[in-house]
Each structure stands twice: as structure tokens, then as C-alpha cells.
Design a protein around this motif. Structure first.
Motif, mmCIF file in Angstrom:
data_model
loop_
_atom_site.group_PDB
_atom_site.id
_atom_site.type_symbol
_atom_site.label_atom_id
_atom_site.label_comp_id
_atom_site.label_asym_id
_atom_site.label_seq_id
_atom_site.Cartn_x
_atom_site.Cartn_y
_atom_site.Cartn_z
ATOM 1 N N THR A 13 0.864 -1.172 0.000
ATOM 2 C CA THR A 13 0.000 0.000 0.000
ATOM 3 C C THR A 13 0.905 1.227 0.000
ATOM 4 O OG1 THR A 13 -0.071 0.030 2.409
ATOM 5 C CG2 THR A 13 -1.794 -1.208 1.289
ATOM 6 N N ASP A 125 -0.350 -5.060 2.785
ATOM 7 C CA ASP A 125 -1.766 -5.245 3.083
ATOM 8 C C ASP A 125 -1.956 -6.724 3.389
ATOM 9 O OD1 ASP A 125 -4.470 -5.319 3.274
ATOM 10 O OD2 ASP A 125 -4.900 -4.539 1.280
ATOM 11 N N HIS A 128 -4.817 -9.003 2.144
ATOM 12 C CA HIS A 128 -4.969 -9.349 0.733
ATOM 13 C C HIS A 128 -3.661 -9.827 0.105
ATOM 14 C CE1 HIS A 128 -7.961 -6.144 1.715
ATOM 15 N NE2 HIS A 128 -8.764 -7.069 1.244
ATOM 16 N N ALA A 268 -11.618 -6.580 -5.172
ATOM 17 C CA ALA A 268 -11.463 -5.844 -3.917
ATOM 18 C C ALA A 268 -10.452 -4.711 -4.071
ATOM 19 C CB ALA A 268 -11.032 -6.796 -2.802
ATOM 20 N N ARG A 269 -9.378 -4.973 -4.805
ATOM 21 C CA ARG A 269 -8.372 -3.914 -5.018
ATOM 22 C C ARG A 269 -8.975 -2.758 -5.813
ATOM 23 N NH1 ARG A 269 -3.010 -5.792 -7.888
ATOM 24 N NH2 ARG A 269 -4.467 -6.073 -9.598
ATOM 25 N N ARG A 272 -11.210 -0.730 -3.567
ATOM 26 C CA ARG A 272 -10.490 0.070 -2.585
ATOM 27 C C ARG A 272 -9.799 1.277 -3.208
ATOM 28 N NH1 ARG A 272 -8.265 -4.815 -1.285
ATOM 29 N NH2 ARG A 272 -6.201 -4.099 -1.915
ATOM 30 N N THR A 273 -9.339 1.132 -4.446
ATOM 31 C CA THR A 273 -8.412 2.122 -4.995
ATOM 32 C C THR A 273 -8.949 2.913 -6.179
ATOM 33 O OG1 THR A 273 -7.392 0.465 -6.459
ATOM 34 C CG2 THR A 273 -6.443 0.730 -4.253
ATOM 35 N N TYR A 301 -15.960 -11.967 1.023
ATOM 36 C CA TYR A 301 -15.525 -10.913 1.948
ATOM 37 C C TYR A 301 -16.520 -10.622 3.069
ATOM 38 C CZ TYR A 301 -11.451 -9.828 -0.852
ATOM 39 O OH TYR A 301 -10.241 -9.906 -1.507
ATOM 40 N N TYR A 308 -18.413 -2.601 1.013
ATOM 41 C CA TYR A 308 -16.962 -2.771 1.150
ATOM 42 C C TYR A 308 -16.239 -1.517 0.669
ATOM 43 C CZ TYR A 308 -12.297 -4.787 0.397
ATOM 44 O OH TYR A 308 -10.947 -5.038 0.422
ATOM 45 N N ARG A 309 -16.667 -0.976 -0.446
ATOM 46 C CA ARG A 309 -16.048 0.241 -0.983
ATOM 47 C C ARG A 309 -16.242 1.406 -0.031
ATOM 48 N NH1 ARG A 309 -17.174 1.825 -7.036
ATOM 49 N NH2 ARG A 309 -15.015 1.138 -7.346
#
Length: 311
Positions: A13, A125, A128, A268-269, A272-273, A301, A308-309
Motif C-alpha cells: 500500500t 496489506d 490481501h 477488492a483492489r 479500494r483504490t 468478503y 466494502y467500498r
């Protein structure tokens, strides 16, 4: 992207931070354990001793110019000019420091030979992390002069010792390149006839196996593709049964189970990003229907992708 490139992109990260340090013998420095991190040490000139009281087994190594260490599990260790040198406590680094911090030895320097090291830290991270990282030994040591590694070290040394325009961008990129060379060497060594896992299990063996490696590259390169075991076996050049057996032996799980894990990890990545719409993430993850993707993501998850976001 190939598997190793994905491992690097997934594992960290933010950008790595680094410090160029000139040590004056006699010297010793403790680097404390930092859970959720990985460390890199590059000896640019001189020599030193590594002492790592790793949980699995203690490590004692003499390091020379050009040597590279990768410590993937965040355990503590010490560097010293020799075994008799007193070891100082952990260095105090300023908050918000730049990509490269240049300093001399903390405390009173000695008057013996100098050693110059470039130490770097990656914030990981762990939730993950790719299983390849979890399988790595406590310390990966590459002696100086190894093809690829030697060139990366030379570029790092030049950039760190004579920073100029763009150094803050070049250093993280060069550290990533060096880390890729380290992991590539580990895979090559482990899969060689005299290595630790030729024909055996584990990710080093999986990536060194031409058939399994080909299938993994296909899954990582096209996670959205509607892969079947038969299609992956054909790509790998094996029968369906032989491929499924070999993949499970190397990787530790069936091909489609790993494919699902990789799709969800990639999703998921992105959540998140990025601000990529859920419909696009679903499509990139191999799902034609957004609700099917949301169901699979929640199963993996424990929460829907939108929540989640937001979290």
C-alpha cells in the motif's frame, strides 16, 4: 500482467520509503519488528553482518557490496560491522520523510571502514497478500553480481548517492524492479534440480512448472475470461485430469478455486483504490450479471461490494 507483477502490485500500500546510510565501524543497528511490513537492505559498499532472530530459525550472514536482502514478514533484525560491535536501538526517523532520507550513523561514528546501505520498507496489506509472499523464507539473500540484480543495484546506488530531478519517482520504481528480480531468482532457484522444491508443492514450484505457470499466467492475464478446467488444461498442454492433479499439487487448491480467489482479490483492489463502476468491476471479474458478482463477493468478503467500498 504476469503473476509476479501482480504479486508486487497486490502486496503493498503506497510507495516504499528508503534511507541511504553511511555506517562507520564499529557500528551496530537494530531494526525492530514491524508487523504488516517488508524490508529491503542493499549493501552499496563495504560489508556488514546480518543477525536475524527469526521465529523459524536464526540467520547469521556476512554481507558484501552488491548483496541484497528481502525480509518479507516484518520480523526484527540487526546489522553490524562485526559480531563484537554494540547494537544500538531502533533509529528514529522523522514523520513525513521524503522517498529518500540520507543520513550518517546515528550516535557517535567510529573511525573504521565505512559501509553504505540503502534500506527500504514496504507497507503491506496482509489481509490481501498473495500466498506466494506467505510462503517466502524469513530472509531472502541474493549475493552481489547476480544478473539483473547487479544492474538494478547499480542504478539504485547511482540514483540514491546522486539524487536529481525525478529521484522521488525513480527510487520506488527501481526498488520494485529490484524486488521483482529477487522474487524471480527465488522462483528460479527453488524450481531448479538442486533447489528446494523441484517438482514439489508451493508457489515457487508452481511458477517454475511450465504447465502450471502457463495456466496461472492465463488466469492473471485474462481473469474475465470464462475459463474452464478443460480450457486451462488445453492452454497448459495437458489432459484435463493431469492438469487438475498437477495444479492442485503445486498450488494447494483446484484451478477454479484459485481463479475465483484471484477474481475477488482483483475486484477488492479495484473497489479500494478506484471509482470504477460495479458493473465494470463485475465484467472484469468474469461476471455478466452484477448481482451474481455481488453474491460471489459477499461470500468471499462477508459484505456486499458497495458497502466494502464505502468502508
Amino acid at each position: 500482467m504476469d503473476v509476479l507483477s501482480d504479486v508486487i502490485a497486490l502486496m503493498r500500500t503506497g510507495e516504499p520509503t528508503s534511507a541511504l546510510v553511511r555506517w562507520h565501524a564499529p557500528w551496530g543497528q537494530m531494526f525492530p519488528a514491524v508487523p504488516g511490513s517488508a524490508g529491503v537492505q542493499v549493501v552499496l559498499s563495504g560489508s556488514c553482518l546480518l543477525v536475524a532472530d527469526a521465529p523459524a530459525s536464526p540467520v547469521r550472514l556476512r554481507l558484501n557490496a552488491g548483496d541484497v536482502l528481502f525480509l518479507p514478514h516484518g520480523h526484527g533484525y540487526a546489522l553490524a560491522s562485526d559480531a563484537s560491535a554494540a547494537v544500538a536501538g531502533p533509529p528514529v526517523l522523522p514523520a513525513g520523510r521524503p522517498a529518500l532520507l540520507v543520513r550518517d550513523t546515528v550516535g557517535e561514528p567510529g573511525d573504521g571502514p565505512a559501509t553504505v546501505t540503502l534500506c527500504a520498507g514496504y507497507r503491506l496489506d496482509p489481509e490481501h497478500a498473495h500466498p506466494l509472499l506467505r510462503e517466502l523464507p524469513e530472509v531472502l539473500h541474493l549475493p552481489g553480481g547476480r544478473p539483473g540484480v547487479a544492474e538494478a543495484v547499480a542504478l539504485l546506488a547511482r540514483e540514491a548517492q546522486a539524487p536529481g530531478l525525478g529521484t522521488d519517482t525513480l527510487l520506488p520504481a527501481l526498488l520494485d524492479a529490484l524486488l521483482l528480480y529477487v522474487l524471480r531468482a527465488h522462483v528460479d532457484d527453488a524450481g531448479s534440480p538442486g533447489g528446494s522444491s523441484p517438482g514439489g508443492s508451493g508457489w515457487a514450484a508452481a511458477l517454475a512448472d511450465p504447465a502450471v505457470g502457463t495456466a496461472l499466467a492465463a488466469m492473471h492475464g485474462e481473469p474475465h475470461h470464462p475459463w474452464t478446467v478443460a480450457a486451462l488444461a488445453a492452454r497448459a498442454g495437458l489432459s484435463r485430469a493431469a492438469f487438475a492433479r498437477r495444479f492442485r499439487q503445486r498450488v494447494g487448491q483446484p484451478p477454479l478455486a484459485y481463479l475465483t480467489w484471484w477474481r475477488m482479490t482483483t475486484a477488492a483492489r479495484l473497489l479500494r483504490t478506484t471509482d470504477t463502476p460495479l458493473s465494470v468491476i463485475a465484467s472484469r471479474s468474469g461476471y455478466t450479471a452484477e448481482y451474481a458478482f455481488a453474491h460471489a463477493f459477499k461470500r468471499a468478503y462477508g459484505t456486499p461490494p458497495g458497502r466494502y467500498r464505502g468502508r
